[in-house]
Design a protein around this motif. Sequence first.
Motif, short mmCIF file in Angstrom:
data_model
loop_
_atom_site.label_atom_id
_atom_site.label_comp_id
_atom_site.label_asym_id
_atom_site.label_seq_id
_atom_site.Cartn_x
_atom_site.Cartn_y
_atom_site.Cartn_z
N HIS A 171 0.79 -1.22 0.00
CA HIS A 171 0.00 0.00 0.00
C HIS A 171 0.83 1.28 0.00
CE1 HIS A 171 -3.61 -2.33 0.56
NE2 HIS A 171 -3.09 -2.90 1.62
N GLY A 172 2.14 1.16 0.11
CA GLY A 172 2.99 2.34 0.12
C GLY A 172 3.20 2.89 1.52
N PRO A 173 4.12 3.82 1.66
CA PRO A 173 4.52 4.31 2.98
C PRO A 173 3.45 5.08 3.73
CG PRO A 173 5.59 5.57 1.26
CD PRO A 173 4.92 4.42 0.59
N HIS B 148 4.92 -0.80 -4.90
CA HIS B 148 6.36 -1.05 -4.82
C HIS B 148 7.14 0.19 -5.25
CE1 HIS B 148 10.23 -3.06 -5.17
NE2 HIS B 148 10.32 -2.62 -6.41
N TYR B 149 6.75 0.77 -6.37
CA TYR B 149 7.46 1.95 -6.85
C TYR B 149 7.13 3.19 -6.01
CZ TYR B 149 9.81 -0.66 -10.33
OH TYR B 149 10.65 -1.57 -10.93
N ALA B 150 5.93 3.24 -5.45
CA ALA B 150 5.59 4.35 -4.56
C ALA B 150 6.50 4.34 -3.33
CB ALA B 150 4.13 4.26 -4.13
N GLN B 151 6.77 3.13 -2.80
CA GLN B 151 7.64 3.06 -1.63
C GLN B 151 9.07 3.45 -1.98
OE1 GLN B 151 9.00 -0.53 0.15
NE2 GLN B 151 8.52 -1.78 -1.64
N ALA C 91 10.99 6.99 -0.45
CA ALA C 91 12.18 6.86 0.39
C ALA C 91 12.81 8.21 0.66
CB ALA C 91 13.19 5.92 -0.27
N ALA C 92 12.68 9.13 -0.28
CA ALA C 92 13.28 10.45 -0.12
C ALA C 92 12.64 11.26 1.01
CB ALA C 92 13.17 11.23 -1.43
N GLU C 93 11.46 10.84 1.46
CA GLU C 93 10.77 11.55 2.54
C GLU C 93 11.41 11.30 3.90
OE1 GLU C 93 6.67 10.44 2.31
OE2 GLU C 93 6.52 11.08 0.22
N ALA D 125 18.27 2.92 4.31
CA ALA D 125 17.98 1.48 4.21
C ALA D 125 17.96 1.03 2.76
CB ALA D 125 16.64 1.16 4.88
N TYR D 126 17.38 1.84 1.88
CA TYR D 126 17.32 1.48 0.47
C TYR D 126 18.69 1.58 -0.20
CZ TYR D 126 12.23 1.16 0.51
OH TYR D 126 10.95 0.78 0.75
#
Length: 195
Positions: A32-34, A117-120, A124-126, A133-134
């Motif tokens: 569902h994303g971050p 997946h791509y939303a997460q 990551a930049a947030e 971690a990424y």
Amino acid sequence: MAEKASRTPKSVKAQITRASLVVAAAAILRSHGPGAVTYRRVAEWAGASSSSVGYYFESISQLLYEAAEHNMTLWGQRAEKAALDAEALTPEECRRNLDMFLLRACLPEGFVVPAAHYAQLIAAAESDLVTHAYQEGRKRLDAALKRILAHAELPIEPPLVTAVVDGAAVKAISEGYDVTDTAQRLLRDLLKAVM
């Protein structure tokens, strides 16, 4: 902004509870994303109380960091399995199936919604913690891709492969196409150019 370290549980039961919270957060992050990772939702998915999430994690950022680490570990393991499978073949056989090995290493498993997946990855930049971690997890993915490409005896660097696959995925998601088919087609175009 520095984040406080999360609390490390002492009892086995507490360690299991904490681990289940990380796994639940990682699953929510993947599907569902971050933005969907909240104390309440993580607690529901883990079958725990909302207060337990707040007890083990000082902030949602810390929970997201550990969830991201967990997801990157799973991704790294999947990429390393693809590398092992590629290395079990002759270089010629590996080259014939190279697009499939690279896709297995790069794309999320079938049960993961590609858009989430791509939303997460973008989100990551947030958070500096999730970004870190990424970044660390990406090193493991790149190492596995490098092994596959080296075994196939192709002079391509892993970031080029991930750029093509990720770009294809974003194109497919935004235009309503199948992610795997689009990524495979563009990856084959790249491989034809260098083979």
